[in-house]
Design a protein around this motif. Structure first.
Motif, short mmCIF file in Angstrom:
data_model
loop_
_atom_site.label_atom_id
_atom_site.label_comp_id
_atom_site.label_asym_id
_atom_site.label_seq_id
_atom_site.Cartn_x
_atom_site.Cartn_y
_atom_site.Cartn_z
N MET A 1 0.85 -1.20 0.00
CA MET A 1 0.00 0.00 0.00
C MET A 1 0.89 1.25 0.00
O MET A 1 1.84 1.36 0.78
CB MET A 1 -0.91 0.00 1.24
CG MET A 1 -1.81 1.21 1.32
SD MET A 1 -2.86 1.13 2.79
CE MET A 1 -3.74 2.66 2.64
N VAL A 2 0.56 2.20 -0.87
CA VAL A 2 1.33 3.44 -0.97
C VAL A 2 0.83 4.41 0.09
O VAL A 2 -0.37 4.62 0.26
CB VAL A 2 1.17 4.07 -2.37
CG1 VAL A 2 1.95 5.37 -2.45
CG2 VAL A 2 1.65 3.09 -3.44
N THR A 3 1.75 5.02 0.84
CA THR A 3 1.40 5.96 1.89
C THR A 3 2.14 7.28 1.66
O THR A 3 2.98 7.39 0.77
CB THR A 3 1.77 5.41 3.28
OG1 THR A 3 3.20 5.34 3.39
CG2 THR A 3 1.18 4.01 3.48
N PHE A 65 -4.62 12.80 -7.89
CA PHE A 65 -3.99 11.75 -8.68
C PHE A 65 -4.28 10.40 -8.04
O PHE A 65 -4.10 10.22 -6.82
CB PHE A 65 -2.47 11.97 -8.74
CG PHE A 65 -2.07 13.27 -9.38
CD1 PHE A 65 -1.84 13.35 -10.74
CD2 PHE A 65 -1.96 14.42 -8.60
CE1 PHE A 65 -1.50 14.57 -11.32
CE2 PHE A 65 -1.62 15.63 -9.18
CZ PHE A 65 -1.38 15.71 -10.54
N ALA A 66 -4.72 9.47 -8.86
CA ALA A 66 -4.98 8.12 -8.38
C ALA A 66 -3.66 7.41 -8.11
O ALA A 66 -2.72 7.50 -8.91
CB ALA A 66 -5.80 7.34 -9.40
N LEU A 67 -3.57 6.69 -7.00
CA LEU A 67 -2.36 5.95 -6.65
C LEU A 67 -2.45 4.53 -7.19
O LEU A 67 -3.50 3.88 -7.11
CB LEU A 67 -2.18 5.92 -5.13
CG LEU A 67 -2.02 7.29 -4.46
CD1 LEU A 67 -1.80 7.13 -2.97
CD2 LEU A 67 -0.88 8.07 -5.09
N PRO A 68 -1.36 4.03 -7.76
CA PRO A 68 -1.38 2.68 -8.34
C PRO A 68 -1.47 1.61 -7.25
O PRO A 68 -0.89 1.76 -6.18
CB PRO A 68 -0.04 2.61 -9.09
CG PRO A 68 0.84 3.57 -8.36
CD PRO A 68 -0.04 4.68 -7.91
N ARG A 69 -2.18 0.57 -7.54
CA ARG A 69 -2.33 -0.52 -6.57
C ARG A 69 -1.09 -1.40 -6.48
O ARG A 69 -0.86 -2.05 -5.48
CB ARG A 69 -3.55 -1.38 -6.94
CG ARG A 69 -4.86 -0.61 -6.87
CD ARG A 69 -6.05 -1.51 -7.12
NE ARG A 69 -7.30 -0.78 -7.06
CZ ARG A 69 -7.94 -0.48 -5.93
NH1 ARG A 69 -7.43 -0.87 -4.78
NH2 ARG A 69 -9.07 0.20 -5.96
N ARG A 75 4.74 7.28 -12.35
CA ARG A 75 3.91 8.20 -13.14
C ARG A 75 2.47 8.08 -12.66
O ARG A 75 1.93 6.97 -12.54
CB ARG A 75 3.98 7.90 -14.63
CG ARG A 75 3.41 9.03 -15.47
CD ARG A 75 3.44 8.75 -16.95
NE ARG A 75 3.18 9.95 -17.74
CZ ARG A 75 2.00 10.55 -17.86
NH1 ARG A 75 0.94 10.05 -17.24
NH2 ARG A 75 1.88 11.66 -18.59
N LEU A 76 1.87 9.23 -12.35
CA LEU A 76 0.52 9.25 -11.82
C LEU A 76 -0.39 10.03 -12.76
O LEU A 76 -0.02 11.10 -13.25
CB LEU A 76 0.50 9.92 -10.43
CG LEU A 76 1.45 9.34 -9.37
CD1 LEU A 76 1.34 10.14 -8.09
CD2 LEU A 76 1.13 7.87 -9.11
N ALA A 77 -1.57 9.50 -12.99
CA ALA A 77 -2.57 10.20 -13.80
C ALA A 77 -3.57 10.86 -12.86
O ALA A 77 -3.96 10.29 -11.83
CB ALA A 77 -3.28 9.23 -14.72
N GLY A 78 -3.97 12.09 -13.23
CA GLY A 78 -4.89 12.80 -12.37
C GLY A 78 -5.72 13.79 -13.15
O GLY A 78 -5.76 13.78 -14.38
#
Length: 349
Positions: A1-3, A65-69, A75-78
């Motif tokens: 999990m990204v924090t 920006f959505a965080l990758p699972r 690279r983040l898309a938002g």
């Protein structure tokens, strides 16, 4: 999990859907602030509900920006808040540098400590045999001195081991700011000082004036500052010359010759120190990391120093300009000092 811990201290580039660069450098500071961007839409950041949010000055999300699972957060898309069809992206980048390649690591500094009661503030002075610090006017009782002195010796000649200072180390292989970064890498306890002054060794000043400089920075909650240069000084930037109308001026520029950092501001800027040999251009970058445009960055006209040597005597000027131009291009900055206001001369500071 990204924090949030995965993002603290990281550096990014903000781009549009078509790849056009919006902001060349976006630094997510560990304190939750944003560095490198001076627009009001980017004042802070947070991670919440599997999203990274860029916050405006009111603490409201301006970009999300959505965080990758899978944990791959290069690279983040938002999108722009309230305009979900306006797609933007964050691309992870290395901290911009004017150097073609990183400098080889220098030997770890070895310190001679002679500290009794640790004082509140710290002066780190890169000094050689021609240093003016022995001539600093002794107009202050040692019991009233609020700062410790760390000498970082760069000359081939050996320093006097009895040189009056609290700390002495020899660092011949690196330039001023890279040496300071190495000092903090090996002396994390130095981060306990409230403020740190990094003067060049060709400045004439009095010990009482140094006390006053730290006191004014403390009372006015300055994160980044410098004393003004007096009328006898060699001056590179007109904005740094003392303005008799002011006790201090709020600005977006503090020269690398003699910056004062709060401990928090130094943490935000420290990794930029070894990204150039001459340090030219960093005086434009630092305010964007600390928070230009407010009342936390200033030139203190109530305290002056004399810059006694011509500018550029220790390096090739064409190389210095080349480094500055490369660094500013990488950060998307221009050398354009601005004074936003100040405190009038005669007013209490």
């Amino acid at each position: 999990m990204v924090t949030s811990r995965d993002f603290a201290g990281t550096t990014w580039r903000l781009v549009r859907e078509n790849g056009a660069v919006v902001a060349p450098v976006v630094m997510l500071r560990p304190d939750g602030g944003i560095g490198g961007v001076e627009e009001a839409i980017a004042r802070g950041w947070r991670v919440r509900d599997d999203r990274l949010a860029i916050l405006d000055g009111d603490g409201v999300a301006s970009l999300t920006f959505a965080l990758p699972r899978n944990g791959d957060a290069r690279r983040l898309a938002g999108c722009v808040a309230g305009a979900e069809t306006t797609v933007v992206g964050l691309e992870r980048i290395a901290l911009p540098s004017a150097l073609a390649a990183p400098q080889p690591p220098a030997p770890a500094p070895v310190f001679r400590d002679r500290v009794g009661r640790r004082r509140d503030d710290l002066v780190i002075l890169r000094a050689g045999t021609g240093s003016l610090h022995p001539t600093w006017t002794d107009d202050l009782d040692d019991a009233d001195r609020d700062w410790d002195l760390c000498i970082s010796w760069y000359d081939a000649a050996e320093p006097d081991p009895e040189m009056p200072c609290e700390y002495l180390t020899v660092q011949r292989e690196v330039r001023k700011l890279a040496a300071v970064r190495d000092i903090f890498a090996h002396r994390p306890d130095f981060a306990d000082y409230r403020r740190i002054w990094l003067p060049d060794d060709d400045l004439a000043v009095s010990r009482r004036a140094i006390n006053r400089l730290f006191a004014i920075c403390r009372r006015n909650h300055l994160d980044l500052a410098q004393p003004a240069l007096d009328e006898a000084s060699h001056v590179s930037h007109a904005v740094t010359r003392r303005d008799p109308r002011f006790a201090l001026r709020f600005t977006n520029f503090v020269e690398v010759m003699c910056p004062v950092f709060s401990a928090e501001a130094l943490t935000a800027c420290l990794d930029t120190f070894p990204t150039t040999l001459t340090s030219w251009g960093l005086d434009v970058v630092w305010p964007s990391l600390v928070g230009a445009g407010g009342t936390r960055i200033a030139i203190v006209d109530a305290v002056t120093v004399t810059h006694t040597r011509p500018v550029g005597g220790g390096y090739d000027m064409s190389s210095a300009f080349g480094e500055m131009n490369a660094l500013l291009a990488a950060w998307g900055k221009k050398l354009a000092p601005v004074v936003y206001g100040g405190i009038s001369a005669g007013a209490p500071v």
